[in-house]
Design an enzyme around this catalytic site. Structure first.
Site, PDB file in Angstrom:
ATOM      1  N   ASP A   1      84.074 -16.079  90.111  1.00  0.00           N
ATOM      2  CA  ASP A   1      84.353 -16.617  88.782  1.00  0.00           C
ATOM      3  C   ASP A   1      83.678 -17.980  88.614  1.00  0.00           C
ATOM      4  O   ASP A   1      83.736 -18.815  89.525  1.00  0.00           O
ATOM      5  CB  ASP A   1      85.871 -16.751  88.610  1.00  0.00           C
ATOM      6  CG  ASP A   1      86.313 -16.930  87.174  1.00  0.00           C
ATOM      7  OD1 ASP A   1      85.754 -17.812  86.485  1.00  0.00           O
ATOM      8  OD2 ASP A   1      87.219 -16.209  86.743  1.00  0.00           O
TER       9      ASP A   1
ATOM     10  N   ASN B   1      94.820  -9.526  82.985  1.00  0.00           N
ATOM     11  CA  ASN B   1      95.309  -9.869  81.653  1.00  0.00           C
ATOM     12  C   ASN B   1      94.846  -8.828  80.631  1.00  0.00           C
ATOM     13  O   ASN B   1      93.722  -8.342  80.714  1.00  0.00           O
ATOM     14  CB  ASN B   1      94.786 -11.242  81.233  1.00  0.00           C
ATOM     15  CG  ASN B   1      95.173 -12.327  82.215  1.00  0.00           C
ATOM     16  OD1 ASN B   1      96.294 -12.368  82.687  1.00  0.00           O
ATOM     17  ND2 ASN B   1      94.235 -13.206  82.531  1.00  0.00           N
TER      18      ASN B   1
ATOM     19  N   GLN C   1      93.549 -12.817  78.092  1.00  0.00           N
ATOM     20  CA  GLN C   1      92.275 -12.115  78.245  1.00  0.00           C
ATOM     21  C   GLN C   1      91.254 -12.747  77.308  1.00  0.00           C
ATOM     22  O   GLN C   1      91.421 -12.742  76.093  1.00  0.00           O
ATOM     23  CB  GLN C   1      92.438 -10.625  77.936  1.00  0.00           C
ATOM     24  CG  GLN C   1      91.170  -9.829  78.183  1.00  0.00           C
ATOM     25  CD  GLN C   1      91.340  -8.343  77.879  1.00  0.00           C
ATOM     26  OE1 GLN C   1      92.288  -7.919  77.236  1.00  0.00           O
ATOM     27  NE2 GLN C   1      90.384  -7.556  78.336  1.00  0.00           N
TER      28      GLN C   1
ATOM     29  N   HIS D   1      89.016  -6.358  83.630  1.00  0.00           N
ATOM     30  CA  HIS D   1      88.643  -6.995  84.889  1.00  0.00           C
ATOM     31  C   HIS D   1      89.911  -7.442  85.602  1.00  0.00           C
ATOM     32  O   HIS D   1      90.938  -7.667  84.974  1.00  0.00           O
ATOM     33  CB  HIS D   1      87.678  -8.174  84.677  1.00  0.00           C
ATOM     34  CG  HIS D   1      88.178  -9.245  83.762  1.00  0.00           C
ATOM     35  ND1 HIS D   1      88.226  -9.088  82.388  1.00  0.00           N
ATOM     36  CD2 HIS D   1      88.651 -10.482  84.015  1.00  0.00           C
ATOM     37  CE1 HIS D   1      88.693 -10.198  81.842  1.00  0.00           C
ATOM     38  NE2 HIS D   1      88.978 -11.052  82.799  1.00  0.00           N
TER      39      HIS D   1
ATOM     40  N   HIS E   1      91.350 -10.249  88.435  1.00  0.00           N
ATOM     41  CA  HIS E   1      91.119 -11.469  89.200  1.00  0.00           C
ATOM     42  C   HIS E   1      91.691 -11.291  90.601  1.00  0.00           C
ATOM     43  O   HIS E   1      92.804 -10.776  90.758  1.00  0.00           O
ATOM     44  CB  HIS E   1      91.843 -12.662  88.556  1.00  0.00           C
ATOM     45  CG  HIS E   1      91.385 -12.983  87.169  1.00  0.00           C
ATOM     46  ND1 HIS E   1      90.492 -13.983  86.900  1.00  0.00           N
ATOM     47  CD2 HIS E   1      91.716 -12.431  85.976  1.00  0.00           C
ATOM     48  CE1 HIS E   1      90.286 -14.047  85.595  1.00  0.00           C
ATOM     49  NE2 HIS E   1      91.021 -13.102  85.011  1.00  0.00           N
TER      50      HIS E   1
END
Length: 139
Positions: free
Chosen positions: A32, A88, A95, A101, A103
């Site tokens: 990230d 999320n 989100q 996706h 995390h």
């Protein structure tokens, strides 16, 4: 199906460079750019799904085992004491990109406790590559 206007579709399919720690035919795992902790990664499907509600069974069945694999590699490669899996769905839930996706956030003893409202950190490309290498070599 891919969305030509989706930045995560472009990253997942290699059109935009990223610090990639893992890739197979269905997923790309990247670090990230605004990490909650050192080594914070995102699991991105190569196909487009807005959120978990659109995720098909093939991808849904693959994401959790992959998250466990990445988490184990983080514990070995980064020396973290644990990790959070965060996913999320929708803007109200945090989100910010409408592409499913997950995390994978390494947690370190004595580090920040909460994940609900983390302050994004920063990382330069060299640091991201070093962290990616530490995880990649343990997958």
């Amino acid at each position: 199906m891919r969305d030509e206007n989706c930045i995560f579709c472009k990253i997942a399919n290699g059109e935009i460079p990223s610090a990639t720690v893992y890739e197979d035919e269905k997923f790309r795992v990247i670090l990230d750019l605004g990490p909650a902790t050192k080594g914070h990664a995102l699991i991105l499907p190569k196909e487009h799904f807005d959120d978990v509600c659109q995720l098909n069974e093939v991808y849904a069945g693959g994401v959790l085992p992959l998250a466990a694999k990445i988490g184990r590699a983080m514990k070995q490669g980064l020396g973290c004491d644990g990790f959070n899996l965060v996913q999320n769905n929708g803007e109200a839930a945090g989100q910010t990109v409408r592409h499913f996706h997950m995390h994978v956030i390494p947690r370190y003893a004595g580090g920040p406790k909460g994940i609900a409202a983390w302050e994004p950190g920063s990382a330069d490309s060299k640091e991201l590559e070093e962290l990616a290498d530490k995880i990649r070599t343990n997958i």
